[in-house]
Design an enzyme around this catalytic site. Structure first.
Site, PDB file in Angstrom:
ATOM      1  N   ARG A  27      11.373 -24.618 -34.760  1.00  0.00           N
ATOM      2  CA  ARG A  27      10.870 -25.401 -35.904  1.00  0.00           C
ATOM      3  C   ARG A  27      10.429 -26.782 -35.400  1.00  0.00           C
ATOM      4  NH1 ARG A  27      15.153 -25.719 -40.503  1.00  0.00           N
ATOM      5  NH2 ARG A  27      14.759 -23.499 -40.697  1.00  0.00           N
ATOM      6  N   ARG A  86      17.185 -33.940 -41.233  1.00  0.00           N
ATOM      7  CA  ARG A  86      16.087 -32.996 -40.956  1.00  0.00           C
ATOM      8  C   ARG A  86      14.734 -33.635 -41.257  1.00  0.00           C
ATOM      9  NH1 ARG A  86      17.824 -27.555 -41.207  1.00  0.00           N
ATOM     10  NH2 ARG A  86      19.963 -27.428 -40.449  1.00  0.00           N
ATOM     11  N   LYS A 135      23.988 -29.970 -41.918  1.00  0.00           N
ATOM     12  CA  LYS A 135      22.599 -30.410 -42.089  1.00  0.00           C
ATOM     13  C   LYS A 135      22.509 -31.489 -43.165  1.00  0.00           C
ATOM     14  CE  LYS A 135      21.269 -26.171 -43.200  1.00  0.00           C
ATOM     15  NZ  LYS A 135      20.550 -24.991 -43.735  1.00  0.00           N
ATOM     16  N   LYS A 172      19.496 -33.548 -45.599  1.00  0.00           N
ATOM     17  CA  LYS A 172      18.077 -33.502 -45.977  1.00  0.00           C
ATOM     18  C   LYS A 172      17.713 -34.639 -46.922  1.00  0.00           C
ATOM     19  CE  LYS A 172      17.906 -28.513 -45.465  1.00  0.00           C
ATOM     20  NZ  LYS A 172      17.594 -27.218 -46.107  1.00  0.00           N
ATOM     21  N   CYS A 232      11.019 -17.157 -49.198  1.00  0.00           N
ATOM     22  CA  CYS A 232      11.545 -17.562 -47.893  1.00  0.00           C
ATOM     23  C   CYS A 232      11.169 -16.507 -46.858  1.00  0.00           C
ATOM     24  CB  CYS A 232      13.056 -17.704 -47.970  1.00  0.00           C
ATOM     25  SG  CYS A 232      13.891 -16.113 -48.067  1.00  0.00           S
ATOM     26  N   CYS A 263      15.189 -13.412 -40.081  1.00  0.00           N
ATOM     27  CA  CYS A 263      16.330 -14.208 -40.524  1.00  0.00           C
ATOM     28  C   CYS A 263      17.625 -13.398 -40.437  1.00  0.00           C
ATOM     29  CB  CYS A 263      16.139 -14.695 -41.962  1.00  0.00           C
ATOM     30  SG  CYS A 263      17.553 -15.671 -42.493  1.00  0.00           S
ATOM     31  N   CYS A 294      18.433 -14.100 -49.632  1.00  0.00           N
ATOM     32  CA  CYS A 294      19.888 -14.259 -49.732  1.00  0.00           C
ATOM     33  C   CYS A 294      20.182 -15.528 -50.518  1.00  0.00           C
ATOM     34  CB  CYS A 294      20.547 -14.284 -48.341  1.00  0.00           C
ATOM     35  SG  CYS A 294      20.531 -15.896 -47.546  1.00  0.00           S
ATOM     36  N   CYS A 303      16.557 -20.782 -49.424  1.00  0.00           N
ATOM     37  CA  CYS A 303      15.598 -21.587 -48.653  1.00  0.00           C
ATOM     38  C   CYS A 303      14.288 -21.849 -49.391  1.00  0.00           C
ATOM     39  CB  CYS A 303      15.327 -20.933 -47.314  1.00  0.00           C
ATOM     40  SG  CYS A 303      16.803 -20.835 -46.282  1.00  0.00           S
TER      41      CYS A 303
HETATM   42 FE1  SRM Z   1      16.906 -22.561 -44.812  1.00  0.00          FE
HETATM   43  C1  SRM Z   1      19.404 -21.231 -42.984  1.00  0.00           C
HETATM   44  C2  SRM Z   1      14.640 -20.780 -43.132  1.00  0.00           C
HETATM   45  C3  SRM Z   1      14.481 -24.449 -46.184  1.00  0.00           C
HETATM   46  C4  SRM Z   1      19.105 -23.618 -47.199  1.00  0.00           C
HETATM   47  N1  SRM Z   1      17.012 -21.281 -43.258  1.00  0.00           N
HETATM   48  C5  SRM Z   1      18.144 -20.892 -42.615  1.00  0.00           C
HETATM   49  C6  SRM Z   1      17.784 -20.072 -41.373  1.00  0.00           C
HETATM   50  C7  SRM Z   1      17.701 -21.005 -40.205  1.00  0.00           C
HETATM   51  C8  SRM Z   1      18.706 -18.863 -41.108  1.00  0.00           C
HETATM   52  C9  SRM Z   1      19.888 -19.026 -40.205  1.00  0.00           C
HETATM   53  O1  SRM Z   1      20.674 -19.979 -40.363  1.00  0.00           O
HETATM   54  O2  SRM Z   1      20.055 -18.172 -39.339  1.00  0.00           O
HETATM   55  C10 SRM Z   1      16.390 -19.538 -41.809  1.00  0.00           C
HETATM   56  C11 SRM Z   1      15.430 -19.163 -40.678  1.00  0.00           C
HETATM   57  C12 SRM Z   1      14.758 -17.853 -41.011  1.00  0.00           C
HETATM   58  C13 SRM Z   1      13.646 -17.498 -40.101  1.00  0.00           C
HETATM   59  O3  SRM Z   1      13.671 -16.379 -39.536  1.00  0.00           O
HETATM   60  O4  SRM Z   1      12.718 -18.283 -39.959  1.00  0.00           O
HETATM   61  C14 SRM Z   1      15.955 -20.602 -42.770  1.00  0.00           C
HETATM   62  N2  SRM Z   1      14.936 -22.679 -44.573  1.00  0.00           N
HETATM   63  C15 SRM Z   1      14.156 -21.794 -43.912  1.00  0.00           C
HETATM   64  C16 SRM Z   1      12.691 -22.044 -44.157  1.00  0.00           C
HETATM   65  C17 SRM Z   1      11.798 -21.747 -42.968  1.00  0.00           C
HETATM   66  C18 SRM Z   1      12.281 -21.219 -45.394  1.00  0.00           C
HETATM   67  C19 SRM Z   1      10.814 -21.149 -45.695  1.00  0.00           C
HETATM   68  O5  SRM Z   1      10.440 -20.090 -46.165  1.00  0.00           O
HETATM   69  O6  SRM Z   1      10.076 -22.124 -45.526  1.00  0.00           O
HETATM   70  C20 SRM Z   1      12.748 -23.526 -44.589  1.00  0.00           C
HETATM   71  C21 SRM Z   1      12.627 -24.479 -43.436  1.00  0.00           C
HETATM   72  C22 SRM Z   1      12.603 -25.895 -43.916  1.00  0.00           C
HETATM   73  C23 SRM Z   1      12.362 -26.916 -42.853  1.00  0.00           C
HETATM   74  O7  SRM Z   1      11.218 -27.051 -42.423  1.00  0.00           O
HETATM   75  O8  SRM Z   1      13.306 -27.628 -42.476  1.00  0.00           O
HETATM   76  C24 SRM Z   1      14.153 -23.595 -45.159  1.00  0.00           C
HETATM   77  N3  SRM Z   1      16.818 -23.862 -46.363  1.00  0.00           N
HETATM   78  C25 SRM Z   1      15.688 -24.460 -46.830  1.00  0.00           C
HETATM   79  C26 SRM Z   1      15.941 -25.046 -48.110  1.00  0.00           C
HETATM   80  C27 SRM Z   1      14.906 -25.756 -48.996  1.00  0.00           C
HETATM   81  C28 SRM Z   1      14.871 -27.232 -48.748  1.00  0.00           C
HETATM   82  O9  SRM Z   1      15.486 -27.733 -47.816  1.00  0.00           O
HETATM   83  O10 SRM Z   1      14.193 -27.905 -49.514  1.00  0.00           O
HETATM   84  C29 SRM Z   1      17.261 -24.792 -48.418  1.00  0.00           C
HETATM   85  C30 SRM Z   1      17.971 -25.141 -49.747  1.00  0.00           C
HETATM   86  C31 SRM Z   1      18.329 -26.570 -49.826  1.00  0.00           C
HETATM   87  C32 SRM Z   1      19.633 -26.816 -49.133  1.00  0.00           C
HETATM   88  O11 SRM Z   1      19.600 -27.136 -47.945  1.00  0.00           O
HETATM   89  O12 SRM Z   1      20.682 -26.655 -49.765  1.00  0.00           O
HETATM   90  C33 SRM Z   1      17.802 -24.057 -47.298  1.00  0.00           C
HETATM   91  N4  SRM Z   1      18.916 -22.479 -45.018  1.00  0.00           N
HETATM   92  C34 SRM Z   1      19.621 -22.932 -46.104  1.00  0.00           C
HETATM   93  C35 SRM Z   1      20.998 -22.585 -45.932  1.00  0.00           C
HETATM   94  C36 SRM Z   1      22.150 -22.913 -46.918  1.00  0.00           C
HETATM   95  C37 SRM Z   1      22.724 -24.233 -46.611  1.00  0.00           C
HETATM   96  C38 SRM Z   1      23.942 -24.531 -47.433  1.00  0.00           C
HETATM   97  O13 SRM Z   1      24.262 -25.693 -47.577  1.00  0.00           O
HETATM   98  O14 SRM Z   1      24.615 -23.628 -47.910  1.00  0.00           O
HETATM   99  C39 SRM Z   1      21.081 -21.886 -44.717  1.00  0.00           C
HETATM  100  C40 SRM Z   1      22.338 -21.294 -44.086  1.00  0.00           C
HETATM  101  C41 SRM Z   1      23.185 -22.300 -43.394  1.00  0.00           C
HETATM  102  O15 SRM Z   1      22.821 -23.459 -43.196  1.00  0.00           O
HETATM  103  O16 SRM Z   1      24.284 -21.897 -43.019  1.00  0.00           O
HETATM  104  C42 SRM Z   1      19.759 -21.835 -44.172  1.00  0.00           C
HETATM  105 FE1  SF4 Z   2      17.096 -16.370 -44.566  1.00  0.00          FE
HETATM  106 FE2  SF4 Z   2      18.451 -16.517 -46.823  1.00  0.00          FE
HETATM  107 FE3  SF4 Z   2      17.026 -18.614 -45.982  1.00  0.00          FE
HETATM  108 FE4  SF4 Z   2      15.789 -16.484 -46.891  1.00  0.00          FE
HETATM  109  S1  SF4 Z   2      17.172 -17.765 -48.091  1.00  0.00           S
HETATM  110  S2  SF4 Z   2      15.290 -17.589 -44.979  1.00  0.00           S
HETATM  111  S3  SF4 Z   2      17.091 -14.825 -46.241  1.00  0.00           S
HETATM  112  S4  SF4 Z   2      18.795 -17.789 -44.972  1.00  0.00           S
END
Ligand code: SRM
Ligand code: SF4
Length: 578
Positions: free
Chosen positions: A82, A151, A221, A223, A442, A448, A487, A491
């Site tokens: 990323r 981030r 993390k 944000k 997502c 993922c 899930c 995201c």
């Molecule tokens: Fe996310 C984890 C993709 C925005 C909440 N996110 C992941 C991972 C890295 C999976 C992993 O941990 O193994 C995903 C990578 C999948 C892949 O194959 O690419 C992933 N997240 C994404 C992206 C690429 C989704 C997208 O379709 O664009 C976004 C990248 C953003 C960036 O450029 O930084 C992305 N993730 C978000 C958001 C939205 C936001 O930030 O506005 C959220 C919800 C807001 C938040 O943070 O609460 C989000 N991602 C998570 C979480 C849950 C965190 C939590 O506090 O519970 C995880 C899992 C974790 O961190 O354990 C996660």
């Molecule tokens: Fe992966 Fe769940 Fe984030 Fe979708 S919402 S990219 S399935 S961690």
């Protein structure tokens, strides 16, 4: 006032494995450099955790996992990388280079993320260093794109010149992003040393190396986003730290500071929940850096370091209580926080379409479905983008809705862009439905590791099925957010959308209703364990209910919120049965 030096957190008695890896890593170095050249396809567990802070995740293509001779499944390891794009602002050359990197070292696609950044998939370990060096040559970085740090900071990307409020907000973001960037030298030593000479930079160490984070960085993390009251296109309430610009007569008076937003939920951990950020107080423009640093440091010192499921700032606030949290922030800030200004979000614009920029030029918001840039069959978006970027050379911005803005255009570019898109089998933004335009999915499968259900790969088909139903109901012009994730980690921010669809288990989803475009209200569970095949008719029934009973001017989310999910369900089930 506190000296603000990193201190032992109350939960440090039993630190999690990730905390131990950080402590032992000497500012994120660990054994990454050694393991990078050990010939194995992947890294060991501590390095996998540390690597996230360097912007890369060890993954495998889950569809190619195979059981060999009845033994454990075999994983073909590759890496997601990323790259940060603060405020989503980059140049045509940078985007072209990112596309080249995807072709040369990745899986041939790039993905625009929900946080205005860029992701690559499918990079093998042997190419990681070359990849990072290309990113660096492109004047970008992957450092802190993931990991337990600040981030990619978000901000409205619309280039509206002559609007000093937007210019100042975007400039403040740039300063804040630099201020909160990790200082570790490990990133440069591991990835950016000369491969031929092996020339090394100095080893990291010493208390001053991370003046804000300290040696263990943050518990989780972190944000941050900026938003304008009239334009919350960054979903500011979903962030750990939010700044709502308070402005009058073209001048920024200051910022309303929000803290503790976050979407992710772990169903197996009942103590987890999605939360909107809380309104904490108001600061003048000159205090943005200081208040951000104070909040980051409070989270550093009081966040949970033993249980990562409850380590985000929202849980720190929940545990401390908002008033105690505010008092602690004030202590670190060194003075009391003024109460919030009444200004709050009241508008939302995805910036899709053709607009004047305010300097005689134009920008064009181009919807990229789920942010995926690829060439597949007759749909050749990647090639079309290459032509637009090389022939027209626009400025480029990535939106928080996984889409692109082409900036600094002249009037005749509108037809040129449409011609290029059409020649490559791609629709213009004006040719896609309002439903598709406001949808997001997502990544989910196959990369993922946390996905339990499909998302990006199935949402386009679901929208294909819904479009004729929406048209039949006469709702084609109604704007509502439909967001899908594979899930509950959320995201694509499904928990504040009008319709949220969240992966529950393979092929089955939970439907949520009652959030809204403004992003300032969480939605509520409507139906659980719904098979993918039933989603279109279930959503159509909700829309039919909305159509039948909405009040004048009422949006879908507001209607569902007023009627309540039980009322909508009763009506919709009768409609489905009839
Ligand atoms: Fe996310 C984890 C993709 C925005 C909440 N996110 C992941 C991972 C890295 C999976 C992993 O941990 O193994 C995903 C990578 C999948 C892949 O194959 O690419 C992933 N997240 C994404 C992206 C690429 C989704 C997208 O379709 O664009 C976004 C990248 C953003 C960036 O450029 O930084 C992305 N993730 C978000 C958001 C939205 C936001 O930030 O506005 C959220 C919800 C807001 C938040 O943070 O609460 C989000 N991602 C998570 C979480 C849950 C965190 C939590 O506090 O519970 C995880 C899992 C974790 O961190 O354990 C996660
Ligand atoms: Fe992966 Fe769940 Fe984030 Fe979708 S919402 S990219 S399935 S961690």
């Amino acid at each position: 006032m506190s000296d603000n030096a990193p201190r032992e957190s109350p939960a440090a008695a039993k630190p999690s494995a990730v905390e131990l890896a950080k402590v032992a890593s000497n500012y994120l170095a660990g054994d990454i450099a050694k393991e990078l050249v050990d010939g194995a396809p992947g890294f060991g567990k501590p390095s996998v955790q540390l690597l996230k802070n360097h912007g890369t995740y060890q993954q495998d293509d889950r569809e190619t996992r195979k059981a060999v001779d009845g033994k454990k499944s075999e994983r073909q390891i590759s890496f997601m990388i990323r790259t940060c794009v603060p405020g989503g602002k980059l140049t045509a050359e940078q985007l072209l280079s990112a596309m080249d990197m995807g072709d040369e070292l990745g899986n041939g696609t790039i993905r625009l993320t929900t946080r205005q950044a860029i992701q690559h998939h499918g990079v093998v370990k042997g190419d990681l260093k070359a990849f990072m060096q290309k990113v660096h040559a492109n004047q970008m970085t992957t450092l802190a794109a993931c990991g337990d740090v600040e981030r990619n900071i978000m901000c409205c990307p619309a280039p509206i010149h002559g609007n000093s409020v937007r210019d100042e907000m975007q400039a403040t973001l740039d300063t804040l992003a630099k201020h909160l960037a990790p200082r570790t030298r490990a990133y440069y030593e591991i990835w950016l040393t000369d491969p031929d000479t092996g020339e090394k930079t100095l080893a990291a160490g010493g208390a001053e190396v991370e003046p804000i984070y300290g040696p263990t960085y943050l518990p989780r993390k972190f944000k941050t986003a900026f938003a304008l009251p009239e334009d919350n296109c960054t979903d500011v309430y979903a962030n750990d730290l939010g700044f709502i610009v308070v402005h009058e007569n073209g001048k920024i008076l200051g910022y309303n500071v929000l803290a503790g937003g976050g979407m992710g939920v772990t169903p197996s951990a009942a103590k987890t929940f999605p939360a909107l950020a809380k309104r904490l107080g108001f600061v003048p423009p000159e205090d943005v850096l200081a208040i951000a640093e104070a909040i980051v440091k409070v989270q550093r010192d009081f966040g949970n370091r033993s249980d990562r499921k409850t380590a985000r700032l929202k849980y720190t606030i929940h545990t401390m209580g908002l008033e105690a949290f505010r008092a602690k922030v004030e202590e670190y800030f060194g003075k009391p926080l003024a109460p919030c200004h009444p200004a709050d979000v009241h508008g939302f614009d995805d910036h899709i379409g053709w607009f004047e920029q305010g300097d005689g030029m134009f920008f064009y918001g181009f919807n990229v479905e789920n942010g995926r840039v690829h060439d597949t069959g007759d749909f050749r978006l990647k090639t079309a983008l290459r032509r637009i970027l090389t022939e027209i050379k626009p400025g480029v911005r990535i939106t928080a809705h996984q889409s692109l803005l082409f900036t600094d255009l002249v009037a005749t570019d509108r037809a040129r862009i449409a011609d290029i898109l059409h020649a490559h089998g791609v629709k213009t933004s004006e040719e896609i439905s309002t439903l598709r335009r406001w949808s997001m999915a997502c990544v989910a499968l196959p990369t993922c590791g946390l996905a339990v259900a499909e998302s990006e790969r199935v949402l386009p088909g679901l929208i294909d099925s819904l479009e004729p139903e929406v048209a039949k109901l006469g709702l084609s012009n109604d704007a509502f957010t439909l967001r899908m994730t594979g899930c509950p980690n959320a995201c694509a921010r499904p928990y504040n959308s009008d319709i949220g669809i969240v992966g529950r288990t393979a092929g089955k989803y939970t439907i949520f209703l009652g959030g809204r475009l403004l992003g300032d209200r969480l939605n509520v569970q409507y139906k659980d364990v719904v098979p993918f095949e039933d989603l279109a008719r279930e959503i159509t029934a909700v829309l039919a209910c909305y159509k039948a009973e909405r009040q004048s001017g009422e949006t879908l989310g507001d209607f569902c919120h007023r009627k309540g999910v039980d009322g909508v369900r009763t009506w919709a089930d009768q409609w489905l049965a009839g």
